[in-house]
Design an enzyme around this catalytic site. Structure first.
Site, PDB file in Angstrom:
ATOM      1  CE  LYS A   1      -3.986   1.970   2.527  1.00 18.85           C
ATOM      2  NZ  LYS A   1      -4.857   1.871   3.714  1.00 18.85           N
TER       3      LYS A   1
ATOM      4  CB  SER B   1      -8.106   3.913   2.686  1.00 15.02           C
ATOM      5  OG  SER B   1      -7.316   3.209   3.618  1.00 15.02           O
TER       6      SER B   1
ATOM      7  CB  SER C   1      -8.703   1.227   5.616  1.00 16.79           C
ATOM      8  OG  SER C   1      -9.296   2.493   5.512  1.00 16.79           O
TER       9      SER C   1
END
Lengths: 504, 494
Positions: free
Chosen positions: B77, B157, B181
Site C-alpha cells: 500500500k 482505503s 480500511s
C-alpha cells in the site's frame, strides 16, 4: 545552634502619582536538560554543530516517523523535581501543542499540559542574611524545544536550523510569589545553582540553555495578601508575559520597565491588556508581541504516538538515593561545621566545584575558617586575575591544604605562606618539602629570637624611649626583628619578647 | 494455472519443493500487472526491485531454511514508506517523495524474503471508503455486477491492495485499517483481510492518519495466507512506543479447523434498520456454519455501538489534523509557488490547498474544530470517554465467556464508482458502521468472503476477536471460510 530563621523580603514598591504600587511576578523557566541525546529522536544535542547536522528523521518530521522518549531525560526531570522538594507524578502524559511555524516541523510541539511529571515544590531564595523568600513551584513538565529560524541572512529568504528541534527542556513554572526585580534575578540564580548542583541543566544562559518567561503585574498594597489568603487571582492586576529572557540583568530591567509601564496606564485611568511582550535591551523597553485575542489556540490533546508515562516509586527512590547535597544543606553544614560566616558559606557554595575544592582543602588543612579565607581571598583572587576557572587552578586542594596545615602548626607565618602559595602556583611542589628545602620555616627558637630582639633594642635607644611612653610603637620593634630574621621568626613569639624586654 | 493465481501457502510449498522459482512467480505477477492498468491498482511498479529480490529469494530457498514468505510476490500500500521508492499516501502533497527509510512492516517482509512488486492505490492518507479520493485516480474493483460493465469501487482505503489481490496481480498485499480500511475492501473484493490488535504491527514508517487507530495487516486470498503473511508483519518494535512487547504466536500452526466448544457472540446492535436482505441472510448463514462446526451461539449486547461512528469521526479527524500538519511545503513534497510579497502563511495555505484533496481537507477542518478551545470538551474529550465505554462493552462480552463475535463486514456490497459523488459525506461514513468499533476498542477483526449477493458481488462476514487473540480468531475464520466454500473469482474483463 545555628539560627536559620529568616524573614520575607519587603516587596518592591513603586510610588505612583496616585499612591504606592507593588509588583507581583511569576516565572516560567525553560531549562535545557543536560543529556547527550534529544528527547524523542536520539540525535545529538551538542551545541554549536553545523546547521542541520544534528537532525534525525523524527526531528525533521518525515512521514511515518514516531517519537520514542529518552528515559534519561525523564530521570533528569525527576531528579530536578526531587531537588525542588516537589511531588513526583508516577503517572504523567505527553500532549501535543499544535501550531504552524517552519522551525516546528511536526506542526506540533510535544509537551505535558494536562499531566506534568513533577507537581508542587519550592525554592528558597535568599536576599541576604536572615532574609529569604520561599517561591512555590507549581509544576515542572518536559517538552521538546523548537528549531531556530534565521531571518537576517538573506533579504528574501529565511533559513531554518533544526539542530535544536527536539532538544529536551524542563519548564519550571513558579507561583506568582516573586515580589521585585532583584528577587526575580535571585530566583533565577538560585534555580540555576540547584540545577547545576543536580547536573540536570548546565545553566548556560548565553547559549539559551536557561531562559525565562516573566509574568508581571502590579497591584495596590494589601491586594497581594488577599490573593495569598484566597489564591484568587482577581485580587491581582492583569499580567503581561515577557518572553524568552536569557540574562539576569535584562530580567531585572524588563520587570522594572514593565511595572512602570503598567502603572502609567493604570494611573491614566487605562486598563492593562493581557498580552505577550518582548524586551528590547537596546531600547530598554518591552513591546507587544501578541495580544490575548491574537493568542493562538494550540489545540492541545494527548499525543497518541506516546503511551501515558508510568514510572515506579522504586525508580524514583533510586534517583532520590543518588541525590547530591544541595546548596541550602551544604551552606548550613559549612556554617555549622566550620564556623563560617553566612557570606563565606554562600560564596563557597555558589558553585559546587568551589565547595568541593574547599572541602578538599579542609580535609588536608584541618581548619575550615583558615581554608575559607585562603580559598576565597588568595585562590579566587588569583584565579580571577588570571581569568581561570577553579578546575584549572595550578594549586591543588591538597597543596593548599598543606599550606594551611603549615600555618596552623606555626611552621610558617601568614606572610611566608603567601610566598609559598606563589611558589606552588608557579613551580608546584609539596608545601612542607619546599618550606624545609628553602629554609622558610618560622623560627620559634626563643634563644635566637631573643638575641635579635636584644640587638635591635640595643641599637635604637631613642625608639625604646618613645615606645615606653607610647606602647603602640612597640610594633616597630616587632617589624624590625621580623625583617632581621627574614620573616621567619614566629610573630607571636617576637611580640611577646619585645613587650617583655621593653617592660610593657 | 497461471502462477500469479496461486495462494501464498501453495506457492510456498511449490517453492520449497523446487517446482517453481520466485523469479517465475514474480514474472507471472509482473505480467499480470502489466495487463491490468484498467484496475489502476499498482500506481508505482518496481519490476527491477522485484526481480532482484526474487533472485535473492531463490538463492535463499536453495540453501534451505527459508521463511514462509520467502520468494512470495506482494504489493505494498502506498501508505508504507519504502526506501527509494515513491511513497505518497496517494496525495499530491507528497508528490515525488521517496523516503530514505523503509517502514518496519515492509522491512520485516523484505527480511523474510517477500518480493515487492510495487505500490498500491488507496484513498488519500487512508481517508475514504471507495478509493476514489486519490491523486492517482480511482482504483477499480475487478468484480462487476452480473451482466453489467459499470466500474465498481474496490472499497477503501486499501482499495488498490484489495483489487490487486482479487485480480491475482500479487499473492498478497499490505493494507492498513483505521476504521475498516482493510476489512471493507476485502469484503468488496472477495478477499481475506485482517486488522490485528492495535500494537501488534509496528506503525513506524507508515504515514500516519489517526495514530491511536491505525494498524497494518495483510490482505490475501485465503485465511491461511493471512496467517502466514501476518506472521512476517507482526512483532514488537522499539521504534514505535505503542507497539506491544508481546510474543507473536505461530498463526498458521493455530489453524486446526476445530472450534468445538467456542462461544460465538452475535451482537444485537449490529442488526441495523434497513439492513439488506442479502447481508442479513449471509449473517444468519455464517452463524449456522459456526454452530454446525460445534460452536455455541449466544446473543450479546454491545450497547454503545450506535455511538461508535460519531466517536470515530471525532477522534480520527482530530488526530489527523495534527498528524498532517507536517505537510507544509517546507521540507519535502509539494510546495506552492509564491508571488513576491507573499509570506509563510501564504506558503502554508497555498501548499495545503493545492496538495490535499477535498476529503482530507474536510477531515483536517473537522479535526481542527473538535480540538479548538471551547469545543474540546464537548467533542474530543467526550469522544474519548465514549471510546472507553465502547471498549468496555467488548471487555464485558469477553469476560462473559464469548470467544469471538460474528457480524457483517459492511452494510452493502460494492457500489459503482461515482455513485456516491453527490452524496453527503456522512453517507459514505456510514459504510464504516460495522468496522470502526474494533479500531476504537483496539481489537483484532478479520473479514472473510462468505457469499455473493443477488447481483453476483462478494459479501464478507467479520469475526472480532479478543486482544492478542489473532491465532484463535484466524482459526475461527478458517472454519467459516471452509464452510462458506467461497471459491468465486471475478471474471477477467480488464
Amino acid at each position: 545552634m545555628l539560627d536559620l530563621s529568616f524573614e520575607a523580603p519587603k516587596p518592591k514598591v513603586i510610588a505612583g502619582a496616585t499612591g504606592d504600587w507593588e509588583l507581583v511576578i511569576g516565572m516560567e523557566i525553560h531549562a535545557q536538560i543536560s543529556t547527550q541525546a534529544k528527547l524523542f529522536s536520539g540525535a545529538s544535542t551538542t551545541f554549536g554543530a553545523e546547521p542541520n547536522s544534528n537532525v534525525a528523521f523524527v526531528d525533521a518530521a518525515m512521514p511515518g516517523m514516531l517519537p520514542v522518549v529518552n528515559e534519561f531525560c525523564l530521570e533528569q526531570a525527576v531528579r530536578t523535581g526531587l531537588g525542588l522538594k516537589a511531588a513526583i507524578n508516577l503517572r504523567s502524559a505527553f500532549d501535543r501543542k499544535n501550531y504552524f511555524y517552519p522551525d516546528n516541523p511536526q506542526g506540533y510541539q510535544i509537551s505535558q499540559l494536562y499531566h506534568p511529571i513533577v507537581g508542587e515544590g519550592e525554592v528558597l531564595v535568599e536576599m541576604g542574611p536572615g532574609v529569604a523568600r520561599v517561591v512555590r513551584i507549581e509544576r515542572i513538565h518536559v517538552e521538546q524545544d523548537a528549531g531556530k529560524s534565521i531571518h537576517d541572512m538573506d533579504p528574501n529568504m529565511s533559513f531554518i536550523d533544526l539542530n535544536r528541534t527536539g532538544v529536551p527542556l524542563m519548564e519550571i513554572v513558579s507561583r506568582p510569589d516573586i515580589r521585585g526585580p532583584e528577587e526575580a534575578a535571585a530566583y533565577v540564580g538560585k534555580l540555576r545553582q540547584i540545577l547545576r548542583y543536580l547536573g540536570t541543566c548546565d545553566g548556560n544562559m548565553q547559549n539559551g540553555n536557561l531562559r525565562a518567561d516573566v509574568n508581571v503585574s502590579v497591584c495596590r498594597p494589601g491586594q497581594y495578601e488577599k490573593y495569598q489568603e484566597t489564591q484568587d487571582f482577581s485580587h491581582l492586576g492583569t499580567r503581561c508575559e515577557i518572553k524568552n529572557m536569557n540574562s539576569m540583568r535584562f530580567i531585572q530591567q524588563a520587570i522594572d520597565y514593565e511595572a512602570r509601564r503598567q502603572i502609567a496606564i493604570l494611573e491614566d485611568g487605562g486598563k492593562v491588556d493581557q498580552e505577550t511582550r518582548l524586551y528590547d535591551p537596546d531600547k530598554g523597553e518591552t513591546r507587544s508581541m501578541r495580544s490575548k485575542e491574537e493568542a493562538q489556540d494550540y489545540r492541545y490533546f494527548p499525543d497518541p504516538d506516546l503511551l501515558p508515562l508510568e514510572i515506579e516509586q522504586g525508580w524514583v527512590d533510586d534517583i532520590a538515593a543518588t541525590m547530591p547535597e544541595l546548596p541550602d544543606a551544604k551552606k548550613t553544614r559549612f556554617m555549622e561545621g566550620f564556623g563560617l560566616t553566612d557570606y563565606d558559606a554562600s560564596v563557597l557554595t555558589a558553585e559546587v566545584e568551589n565547595a568541593d575544592f574547599f572541602e578538599a582543602v579542609v580535609a588536608v588543612g584541618e581548619d575550615g575558617k583558615l581554608a575559607a579565607n585562603w580559598v576565597i581571598n588568595e585562590l579566587f583572587g588569583r584565579l580571577k586575575k588570571e581569568g581561570q576557572e577553579i578546575g584549572e587552578s595550578p594549586v591543588s586542594p591538597a597543596q593548599l591544604g598543606g599550606v594551611i596545615k603549615l600555618i596552623k602548626s606555626g611552621d610558617i607565618s601568614g606572610k611566608i605562606a603567601k610566598d609559598l602559595f606563589e611558589i606552588l602556583w608557579t613551580e608546584g611542589g609539596e608545601p612542607a618539602a619546599i618550606v624545609e628545602e628553602r629554609g622558610m620555616k618560622q623560627v620559634t627558637d626563643t634563644g635566637a629570637i631573643e638575641k635579635a630582639v636584644d640587638e635591635i633594642i640595643a641599637a635604637n635607644p631613642a625608639q625604646v624611649e618613645k615606645a615606653q611612653q607610647n606602647p603602640k610603637l612597640a610594633g616597630w620593634f616587632v617589624g624590625q626583628v621580623m625583617k632581621s630574621t627574614g620573616g621567619k621568626a614566629n610573630p607571636a613569639a617576637v611580640n611577646a619578647l619585645v613587650m617583655a624586654k621593653l617592660g610593657l | 494455472m497461471s502462477l500469479n493465481k496461486l495462494t501464498i501457502a501453495d506457492a510456498r510449498d511449490l517453492l520449497k519443493k523446487g517446482e517453481v522459482t520466485s523469479v517465475q512467480l514474480t514474472e507471472a505477477c509482473l505480467s499480470a500487472i502489466e495487463s491490468a492498468d484498467a484496475l489502476n491498482a499498482f500506481v508505482h511498479k518496481t519490476p527491477e526491485i522485484a526481480l532482484e529480490r526474487a533472485k535473492a529469494a531463490d538463492a535463499r530457498i536453495a540453501q534451505g531454511d527459508a521463511p514462509s514468505m520467502c520468494g512470495i510476490p506482494v504489493g505494498i500500500k502506498d501508505l508504507f514508506c519504502t526506501e527509494g521508492v515513491p511513497s505518497q499516501a496517494a496525495s499530491n502533497i507528497l508528490k515525488g517523495f521517496k523516503p530514505e527509510y523503509e517502514s518496519t512492516v515492509t522491512t520485516q517482509l523484505r527480511d523474510a524474503g517477500a518480493v515487492m512488486l510495487g505500490k498500491l492505490n488507496m484513498d488519500e492518507f487512508a481517508m475514504g471508503s471507495s478509493n476514489e479520493s486519490t491523486c492517482y485516480g480511482a482504483a477499480v474493483n475487478p468484480w462487476r455486477r452480473e451482466g453489467e460493465t459499470t466500474p465498481l469501487t474496490p472499497g477503501g482505503s486499501s482499495g488498490g491492495s484489495a483489487a490487486a489481490v482479487a485480480a491475482d496481480l500479487c499473492l498478497g498485499a499490505t493494507g492498513t485499517d483505521t476504521g475498516g480500511s482493510i476489512r471493507q475492501p476485502a469484503a468488496f473484493t472477495g478477499t481475506v483481510g485482517i486488522k490485528p490488535t492495535y500494537g501488534r504491527c509496528s506503525r513506524w514508517g507508515i504515514v500516519a492518519y489517526a495514530s491511536s487507530l491505525d494498524q497494518a495487516g495483510p490482505m490475501t486470498k485465503s485465511v491461511r495466507d493471512a496467517a502466514i503473511m501476518l506472521q512476517a508483519m507482526a512483532g514488537h518494535d522499539a521504534k514505535d512506543s505503542t507497539s506491544a512487547d508481546i510474543a507473536v504466536p505461530d498463526f498458521e500452526a493455530a489453524l486446526t479447523g476445530d472450534i468445538r466448544g467456542q462461544k460465538i457472540g452475535i451482537p444485537r446492535e449490529y442488526r441495523v434498520d434497513g439492513m439488506p436482505a442479502d447481508i442479513a441472510k449471509l449473517w444468519e448463514d455464517g452463524t449456522a456454519m459456526l454452530k454446525d462446526a460445534g460452536a455455541t451461539i449466544v446473543d450479546i449486547s454491545l450497547p454503545h455501538t450506535k455511538y461508535a461512528l460519531p466517536t470515530y469521526y471525532v477522534i480520527a479527524p482530530a488526530e489527523a489534523s495534527s498528524n498532517l500538519a507536517r505537510y507544509d511545503g517546507v521540507r519535502y513534497g509539494h510546495r506552492a509557488s509564491l508571488s513576491s510579497g507573499e509570506g509563510i502563511n501564504d506558503l502554508y495555505e497555498k501548499t495545503r490547498a493545492e496538495g490535499f484533496g477535498p476529503e482530507v481537507q474536510r477531515r483536517i477542518m473537522v479535526g481542527t474544530f473538535v480540538l479548538s478551545a471551547g469545543f474540546y470538551d464537548a467533542y474530543y474529550n467526550r469522544a474519548r470517554k465514549v471510546r472507553a465505554l465502547i471498549k468496555r462493552d467488548f471487555e464485558q462480552a469477553f469476560e462473559a465467556g464469548v470467544d469471538a463475535i460474528l457480524a457483517p463486514t459492511t452494510p452493502s456490497a460494492a457500489w459503482g464508482l461515482g455513485e456516491m459523488k453527490d452524496a453527503n459525506p456522512v453517507e459514505m461514513y456510514l459504510q464504516d458502521v460495522f468496522t470502526v468499533t474494533l479500531n476504537l476498542a483496539g481489537l483484532p477483526g478479520v473479514a472473510v468472503p462468505a457469499g455473493l449477493d443477488a447481483k453476483g458481488l462478494p459479501l464478507g462476514l467479520q469475526l472480532i476477536g479478543k486482544p492478542w487473540g489473532e491465532a484463535e480468531l484466524l482459526n475461527t475464520a478458517l472454519v467459516l471460510e471452509q464452510a462458506a466454500g467461497f471459491v468465486s473469482k471475478p471474471a477477467k474483463w480488464w
